[in-house]
Motif scaffolding. Sequence first.
Motif, PDB file in Angstrom:
ATOM      1  N   HIS A 175       0.024  -0.045  19.866  1.00  0.00           N
ATOM      2  CA  HIS A 175      -0.627   1.251  20.075  1.00  0.00           C
ATOM      3  C   HIS A 175      -0.811   1.486  21.574  1.00  0.00           C
ATOM      4  O   HIS A 175      -1.545   0.749  22.246  1.00  0.00           O
ATOM      5  CB  HIS A 175      -1.968   1.294  19.339  1.00  0.00           C
ATOM      6  CG  HIS A 175      -1.821   1.204  17.851  1.00  0.00           C
ATOM      7  ND1 HIS A 175      -1.827   2.315  17.035  1.00  0.00           N
ATOM      8  CD2 HIS A 175      -1.631   0.125  17.042  1.00  0.00           C
ATOM      9  CE1 HIS A 175      -1.665   1.920  15.775  1.00  0.00           C
ATOM     10  NE2 HIS A 175      -1.545   0.605  15.750  1.00  0.00           N
ATOM     11  N   VAL A 176      -0.122   2.506  22.094  1.00  0.00           N
ATOM     12  CA  VAL A 176      -0.081   2.760  23.541  1.00  0.00           C
ATOM     13  C   VAL A 176      -0.526   4.193  23.825  1.00  0.00           C
ATOM     14  O   VAL A 176       0.013   5.147  23.245  1.00  0.00           O
ATOM     15  CB  VAL A 176       1.344   2.547  24.107  1.00  0.00           C
ATOM     16  CG1 VAL A 176       1.389   2.890  25.589  1.00  0.00           C
ATOM     17  CG2 VAL A 176       1.795   1.108  23.872  1.00  0.00           C
ATOM     18  N   VAL A 203      -3.120   1.149  27.872  1.00  0.00           N
ATOM     19  CA  VAL A 203      -3.317   2.523  28.325  1.00  0.00           C
ATOM     20  C   VAL A 203      -2.595   2.674  29.659  1.00  0.00           C
ATOM     21  O   VAL A 203      -2.954   2.029  30.654  1.00  0.00           O
ATOM     22  CB  VAL A 203      -4.800   2.881  28.470  1.00  0.00           C
ATOM     23  CG1 VAL A 203      -4.943   4.304  29.003  1.00  0.00           C
ATOM     24  CG2 VAL A 203      -5.525   2.748  27.127  1.00  0.00           C
ATOM     25  N   ALA A 204      -1.557   3.505  29.678  1.00  0.00           N
ATOM     26  CA  ALA A 204      -0.767   3.759  30.876  1.00  0.00           C
ATOM     27  C   ALA A 204      -1.322   4.991  31.580  1.00  0.00           C
ATOM     28  O   ALA A 204      -1.318   6.085  30.999  1.00  0.00           O
ATOM     29  CB  ALA A 204       0.697   3.967  30.509  1.00  0.00           C
ATOM     30  N   LEU A 205      -1.782   4.811  32.808  1.00  0.00           N
ATOM     31  CA  LEU A 205      -2.426   5.903  33.536  1.00  0.00           C
ATOM     32  C   LEU A 205      -1.620   6.333  34.755  1.00  0.00           C
ATOM     33  O   LEU A 205      -0.895   5.548  35.360  1.00  0.00           O
ATOM     34  CB  LEU A 205      -3.824   5.484  33.990  1.00  0.00           C
ATOM     35  CG  LEU A 205      -4.841   5.176  32.891  1.00  0.00           C
ATOM     36  CD1 LEU A 205      -6.154   4.719  33.514  1.00  0.00           C
ATOM     37  CD2 LEU A 205      -5.062   6.378  31.987  1.00  0.00           C
ATOM     38  N   GLY A 206      -1.792   7.598  35.110  1.00  0.00           N
ATOM     39  CA  GLY A 206      -1.290   8.159  36.356  1.00  0.00           C
ATOM     40  C   GLY A 206      -2.399   8.908  37.034  1.00  0.00           C
ATOM     41  O   GLY A 206      -3.485   9.085  36.478  1.00  0.00           O
ATOM     42  N   GLY A 240     -12.683  -3.823  26.643  1.00  0.00           N
ATOM     43  CA  GLY A 240     -12.658  -4.477  25.337  1.00  0.00           C
ATOM     44  C   GLY A 240     -11.412  -5.340  25.232  1.00  0.00           C
ATOM     45  O   GLY A 240     -11.184  -6.244  26.039  1.00  0.00           O
ATOM     46  N   ARG A 241     -10.560  -5.032  24.275  1.00  0.00           N
ATOM     47  CA  ARG A 241      -9.298  -5.754  24.125  1.00  0.00           C
ATOM     48  C   ARG A 241      -8.121  -4.980  24.704  1.00  0.00           C
ATOM     49  O   ARG A 241      -6.974  -5.380  24.567  1.00  0.00           O
ATOM     50  CB  ARG A 241      -9.028  -6.029  22.639  1.00  0.00           C
ATOM     51  CG  ARG A 241      -8.925  -4.762  21.782  1.00  0.00           C
ATOM     52  CD  ARG A 241      -8.603  -5.088  20.343  1.00  0.00           C
ATOM     53  NE  ARG A 241      -7.245  -5.575  20.209  1.00  0.00           N
ATOM     54  CZ  ARG A 241      -6.176  -4.795  20.045  1.00  0.00           C
ATOM     55  NH1 ARG A 241      -6.318  -3.477  20.015  1.00  0.00           N
ATOM     56  NH2 ARG A 241      -4.991  -5.311  19.920  1.00  0.00           N
ATOM     57  N   THR A 242      -8.426  -3.863  25.351  1.00  0.00           N
ATOM     58  CA  THR A 242      -7.380  -2.967  25.840  1.00  0.00           C
ATOM     59  C   THR A 242      -7.102  -3.191  27.315  1.00  0.00           C
ATOM     60  O   THR A 242      -8.024  -3.138  28.148  1.00  0.00           O
ATOM     61  CB  THR A 242      -7.794  -1.500  25.626  1.00  0.00           C
ATOM     62  OG1 THR A 242      -8.044  -1.275  24.242  1.00  0.00           O
ATOM     63  CG2 THR A 242      -6.699  -0.565  26.110  1.00  0.00           C
ATOM     64  N   ARG A 243      -5.838  -3.409  27.646  1.00  0.00           N
ATOM     65  CA  ARG A 243      -5.443  -3.493  29.046  1.00  0.00           C
ATOM     66  C   ARG A 243      -5.121  -2.082  29.537  1.00  0.00           C
ATOM     67  O   ARG A 243      -4.331  -1.355  28.927  1.00  0.00           O
ATOM     68  CB  ARG A 243      -4.232  -4.405  29.215  1.00  0.00           C
ATOM     69  CG  ARG A 243      -3.815  -4.574  30.671  1.00  0.00           C
ATOM     70  CD  ARG A 243      -2.833  -5.702  30.861  1.00  0.00           C
ATOM     71  NE  ARG A 243      -3.462  -6.994  30.648  1.00  0.00           N
ATOM     72  CZ  ARG A 243      -2.897  -8.158  30.950  1.00  0.00           C
ATOM     73  NH1 ARG A 243      -1.691  -8.188  31.495  1.00  0.00           N
ATOM     74  NH2 ARG A 243      -3.523  -9.280  30.721  1.00  0.00           N
ATOM     75  N   VAL A 244      -5.726  -1.705  30.655  1.00  0.00           N
ATOM     76  CA  VAL A 244      -5.577  -0.367  31.225  1.00  0.00           C
ATOM     77  C   VAL A 244      -5.025  -0.519  32.644  1.00  0.00           C
ATOM     78  O   VAL A 244      -5.500  -1.360  33.412  1.00  0.00           O
ATOM     79  CB  VAL A 244      -6.939   0.368  31.274  1.00  0.00           C
ATOM     80  CG1 VAL A 244      -6.778   1.762  31.851  1.00  0.00           C
ATOM     81  CG2 VAL A 244      -7.552   0.424  29.879  1.00  0.00           C
TER      82      VAL A 244
END
Length: 379
Positions: free
Chosen positions: A163-164, A195-198, A209-213
Amino acid sequence: MFRILHLADLHLGWKPAFMPPDRAVERQRRRDRLLARAVDYALDPTNGVRLVLIAGDLFETHRPDTALVAEVVGQLRRLESGGVPVVTVPGNHDEITYHDSVYRTHGSSWPGVLVQNPLPDHVVTLAIGDTPVHIYSLAYTGGVTPAGVPLRDFPRRDEPGLHVAVFHGTLGDWGGDRCLALDRDALGRAGYDYVALGHIHQAQEETLGRTRVAYAGAAEGKGFDDPGTRAWTLVEVEPGRGVVGLRRVPVDVQVVDTVTVDAGRFASAEELRAYLEGVAPPDAILRVRLEGIPAFSVDPDALQVELGSRFFYVEVDDATEPVTREQLAAWATEPTILGLFVRRLQEEIEGAVDARQRRIAERALRLGIRALLREGSGR
């Protein structure tokens, strides 16, 4: 294992206003090849890239030059033809809001997946080998996308796979008009794998949490205050385990750098210039900031011209504090702390047994004068 190439903030079509016209055009031409280089990297089977994410600001403006759009579309089609899916998210520079936005005029034929929904939603599920990859995103749309407070509603399907989420925005408080703010706690609770950010041009990462951002950052920057990361961002995925790593892979782009030099280290302007000629590669875009108290007159304009034939572009910022021999002689006669200091150091210089000792004493003299004058304790 497979990899996701996370791109953001390429700002294709940008041209530097601070350079002379011929240099600016050449700089733009080189930067506009950045996407082609990313596609070359993604299509090289040895790199293991199976998905490309573009997290906003692919273009510098929402209405880029027609020839540039054609080139970009062609590059994205190369990815499609090579079996590498690509997801494009509009940013705030190339915003989808406007009726003449490139994403509205070319939306129906845009290669890959073009995010157009104004609210956070599940956009698509892609099959990468045996792994379903669920993509969540939104395209900021003025008047429709909530503004003024950070977004807190992040959907996630209860299905197996990776899930991305892909957003062009900032973590935390709302930063003003045309800025998509994302609530950290809510994003962490959503339970995405990545989570891919710009939007932020520096490479950054954190865990919610368990999410790499992560922010990919701008691989090739715009100027001295935005020098770029000089790297691709690769997300490493292991089927069954999810995201297992994040790598920054160096990419060959023009170096944009600021070099601060103590001019007081050098005995002459010629020695200083010779040193500066070797501080960066010849193709660099360079800002030189000169500090200290040199024993010679600094002509920043002449130095800039001389270095201009060595580098792609140079700016010289003269922040030195020159002291003439006449001024030193005048201070040496004063019945002050400054006068005593100057006399003592002049004796050290005259009594130096070799060039190295003399240079150390000369530099100590210049640094000491600067400190005493700044603190006001010299008199």
